[in-house]
Design an enzyme around this catalytic site. Sequence first.
Site, PDB file in Angstrom:
ATOM      1  N   ARG A  23       0.820  -1.219   0.000  1.00 17.29           N
ATOM      2  CA  ARG A  23       0.000   0.000   0.000  1.00 17.29           C
ATOM      3  C   ARG A  23       0.855   1.270   0.000  1.00 17.29           C
ATOM      4  O   ARG A  23       0.411   2.320   0.482  1.00 17.29           O
ATOM      5  CB  ARG A  23      -0.970  -0.011   1.194  1.00 17.29           C
ATOM      6  CG  ARG A  23      -1.862  -1.251   1.262  1.00 17.29           C
ATOM      7  CD  ARG A  23      -2.822  -1.362   0.108  1.00 17.29           C
ATOM      8  NE  ARG A  23      -3.709  -0.233   0.005  1.00 17.29           N
ATOM      9  CZ  ARG A  23      -4.866  -0.108   0.642  1.00 17.29           C
ATOM     10  NH1 ARG A  23      -5.293  -1.071   1.400  1.00 17.29           N
ATOM     11  NH2 ARG A  23      -5.598   0.955   0.498  1.00 17.29           N
ATOM     12  N   ARG A  27      -1.257   6.380  -0.027  1.00 16.25           N
ATOM     13  CA  ARG A  27      -1.727   6.291   1.344  1.00 16.25           C
ATOM     14  C   ARG A  27      -1.042   7.301   2.250  1.00 16.25           C
ATOM     15  O   ARG A  27      -1.696   8.114   2.858  1.00 16.25           O
ATOM     16  CB  ARG A  27      -1.548   4.881   1.895  1.00 16.25           C
ATOM     17  CG  ARG A  27      -2.842   4.394   2.506  1.00 16.25           C
ATOM     18  CD  ARG A  27      -2.730   3.052   3.101  1.00 16.25           C
ATOM     19  NE  ARG A  27      -4.040   2.577   3.551  1.00 16.25           N
ATOM     20  CZ  ARG A  27      -4.214   1.442   4.172  1.00 16.25           C
ATOM     21  NH1 ARG A  27      -3.182   0.651   4.383  1.00 16.25           N
ATOM     22  NH2 ARG A  27      -5.416   1.074   4.555  1.00 16.25           N
ATOM     23  N   ARG A  77      -5.618  13.740  -4.042  1.00 12.92           N
ATOM     24  CA  ARG A  77      -6.869  13.248  -3.492  1.00 12.92           C
ATOM     25  C   ARG A  77      -7.902  14.375  -3.356  1.00 12.92           C
ATOM     26  O   ARG A  77      -9.106  14.128  -3.418  1.00 12.92           O
ATOM     27  CB  ARG A  77      -6.534  12.711  -2.108  1.00 12.92           C
ATOM     28  CG  ARG A  77      -7.301  11.551  -1.676  1.00 12.92           C
ATOM     29  CD  ARG A  77      -6.574  10.929  -0.500  1.00 12.92           C
ATOM     30  NE  ARG A  77      -7.461  10.030   0.161  1.00 12.92           N
ATOM     31  CZ  ARG A  77      -8.155  10.338   1.245  1.00 12.92           C
ATOM     32  NH1 ARG A  77      -8.017  11.520   1.801  1.00 12.92           N
ATOM     33  NH2 ARG A  77      -8.965   9.451   1.759  1.00 12.92           N
ATOM     34  N   ASP A  95      -7.303  -0.665  -7.240  1.00 18.05           N
ATOM     35  CA  ASP A  95      -7.900  -1.270  -6.049  1.00 18.05           C
ATOM     36  C   ASP A  95      -8.388  -2.666  -6.403  1.00 18.05           C
ATOM     37  O   ASP A  95      -8.714  -2.942  -7.559  1.00 18.05           O
ATOM     38  CB  ASP A  95      -9.065  -0.432  -5.523  1.00 18.05           C
ATOM     39  CG  ASP A  95      -9.424  -0.848  -4.100  1.00 18.05           C
ATOM     40  OD1 ASP A  95      -8.705  -0.446  -3.170  1.00 18.05           O
ATOM     41  OD2 ASP A  95     -10.380  -1.624  -3.919  1.00 18.05           O
ATOM     42  N   TYR A 129     -16.424  -8.875   0.144  1.00 22.64           N
ATOM     43  CA  TYR A 129     -17.018  -7.556  -0.139  1.00 22.64           C
ATOM     44  C   TYR A 129     -18.284  -7.675  -0.983  1.00 22.64           C
ATOM     45  O   TYR A 129     -19.241  -6.923  -0.794  1.00 22.64           O
ATOM     46  CB  TYR A 129     -16.001  -6.652  -0.836  1.00 22.64           C
ATOM     47  CG  TYR A 129     -14.894  -6.199   0.098  1.00 22.64           C
ATOM     48  CD1 TYR A 129     -15.115  -5.169   1.012  1.00 22.64           C
ATOM     49  CD2 TYR A 129     -13.654  -6.817   0.092  1.00 22.64           C
ATOM     50  CE1 TYR A 129     -14.115  -4.761   1.889  1.00 22.64           C
ATOM     51  CE2 TYR A 129     -12.642  -6.417   0.963  1.00 22.64           C
ATOM     52  CZ  TYR A 129     -12.884  -5.387   1.857  1.00 22.64           C
ATOM     53  OH  TYR A 129     -11.904  -5.002   2.719  1.00 22.64           O
TER      54      TYR A 129
END
Length: 341
Positions: free
Chosen positions: A25, A29, A38, A74, A151
Amino acid sequence: MLQNDLLLRTLRGEATERVPVWMMRQAGRFLPEYRALREKYSFFERCQTPALATEITIQPVDIVGVDAAILFSDILVVPQAMGLEVQMVESKGPILPEPILTQADLARIRVPNVDETLGYVFDAVKLIKQELNDRVPLIGFAGAPWTLLCYMVEGKGSKTFDKAKQFCYTQPKLAHTVLQMITDTTIAYLKGQAKAGADVVQIFDSWGGLLSPTDFENLSLKYIRQIVAALKEEVLTIVFAKGAFNSLDAMAATGAAGLGIDWCIKPQLARKLAGNNVTLQGNFDPAKLLAPIPVIVEETKAMLHAFGKGRYIANLGHGILPNVPVDHAKAFIDTIKNWQG
Ligand code: CP3
């Protein structure tokens, strides 16, 4: 020819001058440079625009000097490509508003043509390879079928994923149909990433450790094995099943080049279970990067000493936390790069 191919040689079991390092990651992040992007673009805009995905992927290579880049994307782009809506909600994580719960819901998902639905990822991989200009290898990735099913059924994150488990335990035939559809999609998807230029692919089974060893074999490893076998001739694979260290022997038997391990297993025991024909990757506690720098340096050296030089990739035992100071991450990486063994 890659200028730095330490990761690839280590995965092939060849001798190297030093231990390679990257951080799970690492892209998107903890870096302030990512946080700035972002503000301007939504999560899926960042994933679906090859120029943005490229910029985010390369940031940690430039800023902290890791030995490999990992594609910015992702794991949930696969359920999306299969037909499910996925929302990324600020401070809540992923939401799938219409999860798979019954046989009738199968009509809402399919094994898609990956070039049509995930072509933007392949375009990003090509652009990243071009911009990396052979500095370091590029790692592609996908979620393991079990973690994606979690999920797709639960509809959101969970500590226990009990709804997903209930689905598997009460409707096993349906669960296996869904797992096989995810597997078939993932094989085509990872082959596409390899064809576009990914040097290695990692399969993230973040929730593998929620299953008993028997259920892990039945609901997870059975499908991971198919993926590893299908990719064998095309690309190096790393399997990371968090918390599933009881099954390291079975994971090694899949023929994957590398196995990720979290921080809850001793290096010596991991090596004993996995055997000598596979590269181990891990296993620094991600929260330890919040410790003072001298502690990080000392514990990183202890980890390197415990694993030794061959068939080992230094990494965290799970993703880097968003609140890790950049100089702490840099201390971890520099300690590994300077370690003489
Ligand atoms: O490794 C990298 O740096 C590349 C990018 C990457 C992302 N997600 C970007 C992302 C990778 C490899 C993943 C994998 C992923 N996604 C996993 C498996 C690895 C793991 O950490 O266990 C899982 C379970 C997911 C699902 C997911 N996506 C969750 C639970 C969340 C919310 C919380 C979180 O982890 O940040 C996401 C969102 C997500 N995926 C973000 C990023 C950068 C955060 C969104 C943002 O920054 O706006």
